[in-house]
Design an enzyme around this catalytic site. Structure first.
Site, mmCIF file in Angstrom:
data_model
loop_
_atom_site.group_PDB
_atom_site.id
_atom_site.type_symbol
_atom_site.label_atom_id
_atom_site.label_comp_id
_atom_site.label_asym_id
_atom_site.label_seq_id
_atom_site.Cartn_x
_atom_site.Cartn_y
_atom_site.Cartn_z
ATOM 1 N N HIS A 88 0.825 -1.199 0.000
ATOM 2 C CA HIS A 88 0.000 0.000 0.000
ATOM 3 C C HIS A 88 0.864 1.256 0.000
ATOM 4 O O HIS A 88 1.629 1.502 0.942
ATOM 5 C CB HIS A 88 -0.883 -0.022 1.253
ATOM 6 N N HIS B 219 -0.883 10.877 -1.907
ATOM 7 C CA HIS B 219 -2.186 10.419 -1.453
ATOM 8 C C HIS B 219 -3.155 11.554 -1.141
ATOM 9 O O HIS B 219 -4.299 11.559 -1.599
ATOM 10 C CB HIS B 219 -2.042 9.543 -0.207
#
Length: 292
Positions: free
Chosen positions: A41, A83
């Protein structure tokens, strides 16, 4: 032409057609087992600053084949891997540009973002790490012979980002038949964005981030190959319901679940039958599940 020749030719054509129709393997089949695929991730983000090239390299050092990232766009149209919609959490933007609050990615040029330190917040060891462009990121993933789950982040902020992302992927060689078959998934929390990617490039495998009602799965299956849900909202029954539908490429829908970082949870969701686990600690999840 002799009848025997006609039959032979027909058999050959049928065989060739069957070969073309053989579906690409699911993530688990591609891994050679029924154990879940492990996806790092934002890279191996428990061990290196998320979404940096260092996190990609750390995943490679751990032997992890799949990484996940997030793509957004700068003020002057450059795609970058980060992100948050704001630069504040993972860079020194507040210090370098104190009068630019709230430090939104879309309000900074690519040149301004290149100046930022995207590593010191994580550890002094990574001081000077940069926010990579998508081109830089793809080059590193390619160099490491890794595979990618690419998330289009906040698409409502960036009209046309789907087409632009696909253009970069094409330029970097990632829309080849080999890549489309087994090395790339494009996902988003926006169903409209996932649908747009599917319409623009039907060969690309796509994933919807969320947990749709079971009754709505047939609709999602028209444009998404994966339903990628948080582990807190799934069960054996829900995973089975996903697998009962076939996606746009004629294969059963898959599910990657996120973000699982401990061994007990990893074993539990693997028991549900998920196809993959997205994790900050890919080594922990791999050891717990026997995944790859």
């Amino acid at each position: 032409m002799h009848m025997r020749s006609v039959v032979a030719m027909a058999s050959a054509l049928v065989g060739a057609a069957a070969t073309l129709l053989v579906p690409a393997p699911t993530a688990q089949a591609a891994a050679g087992s029924d154990r879940p695929t492990v996806v790092a991730h934002r890279g191996a983000s428990a061990y290196a600053p998320e979404n940096t090239l260092a996190a990609v390299d750390k995943a490679a050092d751990l032997g992890i084949r799949w990484v996940e990232n997030d793509v957004q766009r700068t003020k002057d149209g450059e795609l970058v891997v980060i992100h948050d919609a704001t630069l504040a959490r993972t860079t020194n933007a507040e210090q370098l540009y104190p009068d630019r609050a709230p430090w939104n990615v879309k309000d900074f040029t690519a040149r301004e973002i290149r100046r930022l330190d995207a590593g010191s917040w994580f550890s002094p060891r990574y001081a000077g790490a940069r926010v990579p462009t998508l081109e830089q990121y793809m080059a590193r993933v390619s160099r490491n012979h890794q595979k990618l789950v690419l998330e289009i982040k906040n698409p409502a902020l960036y009209p046309g980002i789907e087409q632009q992302t696909l253009k970069v992927l094409a330029n970097e060689g990632w829309l080849s038949r080999q890549h489309l078959r087994s090395r790339l998934v494009v996902q988003s929390f926006s169903a409209d964005s996932v649908r747009t990617v599917h319409e623009l490039r039907p060969g690309v495998r796509t994933g919807f981030l969320g947990t749709p009602d079971v009754a709505d799965l047939p609709e999602y299956a028209t444009f998404a190959d994966q339903i990628n849900s948080t582990y807190t909202k799934i069960s054996t029954a829900y995973v089975a319901a996903i697998h009962a539908h076939r996606g746009p490429h004629g294969r059963p829908l898959e599910i990657l679940t996120w973000t699982v970082n401990d061994a007990d949870t990893a074993r539990r969701v693997a028991g549900y039958g998920v196809d993959g686990i997205i994790t900050n600690t890919p080594d922990v999840v791999r050891e717990a599940t026997g995944g790859s």
